[in-house]
Scaffold this motif. Structure first.
Motif, PDB file in Angstrom:
ATOM      1  N   GLU A 275      -4.953  -0.168 -33.649  1.00 13.88           N
ATOM      2  CA  GLU A 275      -4.303   0.525 -34.776  1.00 13.88           C
ATOM      3  C   GLU A 275      -5.331   1.127 -35.725  1.00 13.88           C
ATOM      4  OE1 GLU A 275      -3.814  -2.633 -33.705  1.00 13.88           O
ATOM      5  OE2 GLU A 275      -1.990  -3.466 -34.602  1.00 13.88           O
ATOM      6  N   GLN A 276      -6.584   0.676 -35.611  1.00 11.51           N
ATOM      7  CA  GLN A 276      -7.636   1.192 -36.499  1.00 11.51           C
ATOM      8  C   GLN A 276      -8.592   2.130 -35.769  1.00 11.51           C
ATOM      9  OE1 GLN A 276      -7.108   0.760 -39.544  1.00 11.51           O
ATOM     10  NE2 GLN A 276      -5.514  -0.770 -39.216  1.00 11.51           N
ATOM     11  N   GLY A 277      -8.206   2.574 -34.566  1.00 16.33           N
ATOM     12  CA  GLY A 277      -8.990   3.623 -33.918  1.00 16.33           C
ATOM     13  C   GLY A 277      -9.856   3.195 -32.758  1.00 16.33           C
ATOM     14  N   TYR A 278      -9.642   1.973 -32.233  1.00 10.62           N
ATOM     15  CA  TYR A 278     -10.406   1.493 -31.071  1.00 10.62           C
ATOM     16  C   TYR A 278     -10.527   2.595 -30.033  1.00 10.62           C
ATOM     17  CZ  TYR A 278     -11.531  -1.585 -27.080  1.00 10.62           C
ATOM     18  OH  TYR A 278     -12.130  -2.188 -26.002  1.00 10.62           O
ATOM     19  N   PRO A 279     -11.697   2.870 -29.471  1.00  7.07           N
ATOM     20  CA  PRO A 279     -12.929   2.109 -29.670  1.00  7.07           C
ATOM     21  C   PRO A 279     -13.903   2.676 -30.707  1.00  7.07           C
ATOM     22  CG  PRO A 279     -13.142   3.519 -27.764  1.00  7.07           C
ATOM     23  CD  PRO A 279     -11.778   3.799 -28.334  1.00  7.07           C
ATOM     24  N   LEU A 280     -13.578   3.796 -31.363  1.00  9.69           N
ATOM     25  CA  LEU A 280     -14.582   4.404 -32.253  1.00  9.69           C
ATOM     26  C   LEU A 280     -13.885   5.130 -33.397  1.00  9.69           C
ATOM     27  CD1 LEU A 280     -17.714   4.615 -32.097  1.00  9.69           C
ATOM     28  CD2 LEU A 280     -17.420   6.911 -31.168  1.00  9.69           C
ATOM     29  N   ARG A 281     -14.350   4.868 -34.634  1.00  7.69           N
ATOM     30  CA  ARG A 281     -13.810   5.610 -35.761  1.00  7.69           C
ATOM     31  C   ARG A 281     -14.937   5.980 -36.711  1.00  7.69           C
ATOM     32  NH1 ARG A 281      -9.808   2.597 -39.732  1.00  7.69           N
ATOM     33  NH2 ARG A 281      -9.350   4.769 -40.138  1.00  7.69           N
ATOM     34  N   LEU A 282     -14.682   6.990 -37.532  1.00  9.32           N
ATOM     35  CA  LEU A 282     -15.642   7.360 -38.556  1.00  9.32           C
ATOM     36  C   LEU A 282     -15.414   6.486 -39.788  1.00  9.32           C
ATOM     37  CD1 LEU A 282     -17.797   9.612 -38.608  1.00  9.32           C
ATOM     38  CD2 LEU A 282     -16.246  10.926 -40.046  1.00  9.32           C
ATOM     39  N   VAL A 283     -16.494   6.059 -40.434  1.00  9.14           N
ATOM     40  CA  VAL A 283     -16.418   5.339 -41.705  1.00  9.14           C
ATOM     41  C   VAL A 283     -17.077   6.215 -42.761  1.00  9.14           C
ATOM     42  CG1 VAL A 283     -17.348   3.352 -42.972  1.00  9.14           C
ATOM     43  CG2 VAL A 283     -16.295   3.020 -40.721  1.00  9.14           C
ATOM     44  N   VAL A 284     -16.286   6.629 -43.765  1.00 11.02           N
ATOM     45  CA  VAL A 284     -16.792   7.515 -44.819  1.00 11.02           C
ATOM     46  C   VAL A 284     -16.597   6.809 -46.151  1.00 11.02           C
ATOM     47  CG1 VAL A 284     -16.818   9.882 -45.674  1.00 11.02           C
ATOM     48  CG2 VAL A 284     -15.886   9.410 -43.408  1.00 11.02           C
ATOM     49  N   PRO A 285     -17.546   5.954 -46.560  1.00  9.61           N
ATOM     50  CA  PRO A 285     -17.355   5.113 -47.742  1.00  9.61           C
ATOM     51  C   PRO A 285     -17.002   5.911 -48.995  1.00  9.61           C
ATOM     52  CG  PRO A 285     -19.314   4.438 -46.533  1.00  9.61           C
ATOM     53  CD  PRO A 285     -18.851   5.727 -45.919  1.00  9.61           C
ATOM     54  N   GLY A 286     -16.004   5.417 -49.744  1.00  9.34           N
ATOM     55  CA  GLY A 286     -15.630   6.036 -51.009  1.00  9.34           C
ATOM     56  C   GLY A 286     -14.657   7.193 -50.887  1.00  9.34           C
ATOM     57  N   VAL A 287     -14.444   7.641 -49.654  1.00  9.32           N
ATOM     58  CA  VAL A 287     -13.595   8.811 -49.412  1.00  9.32           C
ATOM     59  C   VAL A 287     -12.251   8.348 -48.853  1.00  9.32           C
ATOM     60  CG1 VAL A 287     -13.357  10.853 -47.930  1.00  9.32           C
ATOM     61  CG2 VAL A 287     -15.502  10.420 -49.141  1.00  9.32           C
ATOM     62  N   GLN A 288     -11.176   9.072 -49.186  1.00 10.76           N
ATOM     63  CA  GLN A 288      -9.831   8.671 -48.772  1.00 10.76           C
ATOM     64  C   GLN A 288      -9.730   8.472 -47.253  1.00 10.76           C
ATOM     65  OE1 GLN A 288      -7.188  11.827 -49.926  1.00 10.76           O
ATOM     66  NE2 GLN A 288      -8.375  13.390 -48.901  1.00 10.76           N
ATOM     67  N   GLY A 289      -8.823   7.578 -46.854  1.00  2.15           N
ATOM     68  CA  GLY A 289      -8.733   7.111 -45.479  1.00  2.15           C
ATOM     69  C   GLY A 289      -8.542   8.190 -44.432  1.00  2.15           C
ATOM     70  N   VAL A 290      -7.888   9.304 -44.773  1.00  2.19           N
ATOM     71  CA  VAL A 290      -7.599  10.325 -43.763  1.00  2.19           C
ATOM     72  C   VAL A 290      -8.884  10.912 -43.177  1.00  2.19           C
ATOM     73  CG1 VAL A 290      -7.382  12.189 -45.453  1.00  2.19           C
ATOM     74  CG2 VAL A 290      -6.192  12.376 -43.274  1.00  2.19           C
TER      75      VAL A 290
END
Lengths: 458, 360
Positions: A275-290
């Motif tokens: 549900e969180q993007g397995y196996p790879l997602r971008l992490v953009v700290p401080g920026v909205q989830g989309v």
């Protein structure tokens, strides 16, 4: 009995994050809220002299004459044999914790594949959201993708922006030196249903598009370096997902260059949940989830932003006068009291710990103040460690409830000096018809009977 | 450097060290064995984005008339024949005027009385429509439209909004002219501090400036908005949504406020019984609910309607279980239902539920 009083109708009170309540809806809810306020004033304040409904000192007297049977009679678990190890290869929470669940808000969206589930903030401790309770936002349903077939491509909108387009497997990405960092992720629409008025009863629905995890992955910059990106020309990055929606978002290159943007595969010590993007997602700290694109399949570097659907039609802020703010991404400093909070009930007068979460997309939380009289007087809360940049911070403060109505608020300040605004201050600048980036101070009303209600002050 | 005075060395060396460190960081790291060059075909297969300056737009064209055919076959189920439906998603069309096309600003965005915002009221760039239709539509079968179909559907959508005429053929050659007619093309501003980079717009201070007053602060401590009584249980029983142990418990919202809605001070935490796999859970799991709802029509017929249609049929259960697994078309209109890959037992559970009336 009016139409609105019929069972089943109230579920349609609120609309999707992208579907703002229409003007008629605002008028109706506002009128009803005012009516509710009148009855509240009658019920709560007008009878201030009447005996409090809260049963007092009951918990301080042992039930039964001799003492508590829970003490006097040995329980089964003290006299028998318990369960063996590995009964459950992947353990679950206690069966007594079954109420702690992600939930959908009824009537929010018409289809469950483009919807939201909210994290139960009212039941969480500390700053980490258990992975199974992390809020969900899908744009075209979630998938469990075979990691051996997943690929990440890096290319340029113009071939001159990098030396060569490249492809990576998950095995290759996981060979690189990883970093692990704690960050919050908040949907830009979090609290968005409440721009105009109160719309939901609990902190789960008002603030639950918020979670925090330890993410493990590789700085995106390492892969861009390897592809030989020309940072003087390529000032933007497009991230693209591999699911049906192929979500795309523009990210400024500054964030990538700083090393804080990660391509992540780990979350709270395990692989990302599907549900969180397995196996790879971008992490953009401080920026909205989309912008934290899930099922990440491609990074394109470019010299202009893309105006993709979710930065040109949704996640734009409607200002007074009818202009939309575009590419609004940073999540500004915000906080909320999670216990006590709406939909809960205080069991008795006496001592309580007020607890909540604070965060800022611009850095570290510096201070959190708490008021129990609707913002007239404030005390600074204890900020629990560790306090990390672009991460949730937990605050606590002592409170003795005297059984009278109380209006509980929290107000956060970040290291840039930015102070979380109240609704009046926010609406003076941005009006009431936006959806995204509502970081106003939340108010919980503790009634004399101990019930806690979600309210907004005039 | 031997003649370099000791004093000078003291500041020069750290500076040199810093410069060396900085240049090392800027150099690509040597990572043998990690990654390979993408082939041109691979890049072409995935590089589908289209920018506002139309970079990435493939050559092609499509007429409004062709767009109408594609629309009615593949889009109208969710978006309505005229793009006006709000059943599944927000309406796409409505709220724009011929005057907006002249000014480039949608006047109704400043009209508090207008009930909502459609896609055409908001979107400033025609590339955004083309790109999104191309990558994510139709909803249940993304990326199945041909390039010509994407041009045609985009043309039809713009025609519904009065942006292009009935005989218009949209193509890569004239799309820039269409951009100059987009009703809200001047409706966006970048003048805010929420973009975390420098290259876009102007960096500016946060627009909302609050102060951290500590005592005797000016405030309006009157409740202006709270949920009306009839919405008390709209989100389900809040007693079941809170931990059953701790300083606070959940309020029983199945009862009116004050009428015994508060839990006893010493509540016994009872474990919630695990429910067997309910039909609704299966319908969600296999994404049946992407196209079907219980009561109202989405892409496919409502479950209640299916239940009603086969209520009298003696082999309804077996027939429905078979249909779920094999798919079909023609019974409820032209939109085919693809075969569903779920087990026999699961299909039977759903079929039994349908036969029993599709009750929640």
């Amino acid at each position: 009995m009016g139409q609105a009083d019929k069972p089943g109708v109230p579920g349609r009170l609120i609309k999707a994050p992208e579907n703002f309540i229409d003007a008629a809806g605002i008028r109706q809810v506002f009128a009803e809220a005012k009516a509710g306020r009148r009855s509240f004033l009658r019920n709560a304040f007008a009878v201030a002299g009447a005996a409090a409904a809260v049963p007092l000192v009951a918990a301080q007297t042992p039930p039964g004459g001799e003492g508590d049977p829970n003490i006097l009679q040995l329980p089964e678990h003290g006299k028998g044999l318990g369960q063996p190890v590995a009964t459950d290869g992947y353990g679950k929470p206690s069966k007594y914790e079954a109420n702690v669940q992600r939930r959908q808000s009824p009537g929010l969206t018409q289809t469950a594949q483009a919807s939201v589930s909210f994290a139960p903030l009212q039941s969480l401790f500390g700053i980490v959201t258990p992975s199974g309770l992390h809020f969900e936002r899908h744009h075209q349903g979630w998938w469990d993708i075979d990691p051996s077939k997943h690929r990440l491509m890096i290319n340029g909108s113009d071939p001159g922006l990098l030396k060569k387009a490249m492809v990576f497997t998950m095995d290759e990405i996981m060979r690189l030196p990883p970093v692990s960092r704690f960050h919050f992720i908040e949907c830009g629409a979090n609290s968005g249903m409440e721009w105009g008025n109160v719309a939901v009863p609990t902190v789960q629905y008002s603030h639950g598009m918020l979670s925090c995890s330890e993410f493990t992955g590789v700085p995106l910059r390492i892969l861009l370096d390897l592809a030989g990106v020309d940072y003087r020309k390529a000032r933007y990055v497009l991230a693209e997902g591999a699911d049906g929606s192929s979500m795309t978002r523009t990210i400024p290159m500054e964030l990538v260059e700083s090393g804080e943007v990660l391509i992540a595969y780990g979350q709270n010590g395990e692989m990302l949940r599907p549900e969180q993007g397995y196996p790879l997602r971008l992490v953009v700290p401080g920026v909205q989830g989309v912008s934290w694109v899930k099922y990440l399949r491609r990074i394109e570097v470019g010299d202009q932003p893309w105006a993709s659907k979710d930065e040109a039609v949704h996640y734009i802020d409607l200002m007074p006068g009818g202009l939309h703010r575009q590419y609004s991404s940073t999540q500004e400093c915000k906080s909320v009291v999670t216990t006590p909070s709406g939909g809960q009930v205080l069991l008795d007068k006496g001592f309580y710990n007020i607890s909540g979460l604070a965060w800022s997309g611009r850095g570290k939380v510096k201070r959190v103040d708490v008021s129990v009289d609707g913002g007239r007087n404030w005390r600074s809360a204890r900020l629990e460690g560790p306090v990390m940049a672009k991460c949730l911070s937990r605050f606590n403060i002592d409170w003795v409830w005297d059984g009278k109505p109380a209006l509980i608020q929290s107000r956060a300040m970040d290291e840039t000096g930015y102070v979380q605004p109240n609704y009046r201050q926010l609406r003076e600048v941005r009006g009431t018809r936006s959806i995204y980036h509502n970081n106003a101070i939340q108010t919980w009303l503790v009634q004399e009977d101990g019930e806690v209600r979600n309210v907004q002050l005039s | 450097m031997s003649s370099c005075p000791e004093r000078m060395k003291r500041w020069l060396l750290p500076v040199l060290a810093l410069l060396l460190a900085a240049s090392a960081a800027a150099q690509p790291r040597d990572l043998p064995g990690i990654g390979r060059a993408a082939t041109p075909k691979e890049v072409a297969a995935w590089d589908i984005d289209v920018r506002p300056d139309f970079k990435g737009l493939p050559k092609g064209s499509g007429s409004v008339a062709r767009g109408q055919e594609v629309w009615e076959a593949k889009c109208a189920q969710c978006h309505g024949i005229f793009g006006e439906s709000g059943e599944v998603f927000n309406p796409l069309v409505g709220g724009t005027s011929a005057d907006d096309i002249k000014t480039g600003r949608v006047a109704r965005l400043d009209d508090k009385g207008y009930p909502g915002r459609t896609t055409l009221m908001k979107v400033a760039t025609v590339s955004t429509l083309w790109d999104y239709i191309n990558r994510a539509m139709p909803w249940t079968a993304p990326k199945t439209l041909s390039t010509e179909e994407v041009y045609a559907v985009t043309a039809f959508l713009l025609n519904l909004g009065g942006v292009v005429g009935d005989d218009f053929v949209l193509s890569d050659r004239n799309i820039a002219e269409v951009q100059a007619r987009m009703p809200n093309r001047k409706g966006m501003t970048l003048d805010h501090a929420l973009w975390p980079g420098k290259a876009l717009g102007k960096p500016s201070k946060p627009d909302v400036q609050a102060q951290a007053c500590m005592s005797h602060c000016p405030t309006e401590a009157a409740v202006a908005s709270m949920l009306p009584e009839h919405a008390r249980n709209a989100h389900g029983n809040l007693a079941d949504q809170n931990r059953a142990v701790g300083a606070q418990h959940g309020v029983d919202t199945t009862r009116p406020a004050g009428a015994g809605s508060l839990p006893k001070p010493v509540a016994t935490a009872a474990p919630v019984a695990a429910k067997p796999a309910a039909p609704m859970a299966l319908l969600n799991k296999y994404s049946c609910t992407a196209c079907h709802a219980v009561d109202n029509k989405l892409v496919g017929p409502p479950f209640r309607e299916i239940a009603k249609k086969y209520a009298g049929r003696i082999d309804a259960e077996a027939y429905l279980a078979g249909k779920i697994r094999s798919g079909g078309s023609g019974v409820w209109g032209g939109v085919p239902m693809p075969p569903q890959s779920l087990g026999e037992a699961e299909a039977a559970t759903i079929a039994q539920w349908l036969k029993a009336g599709a009750l929640r």
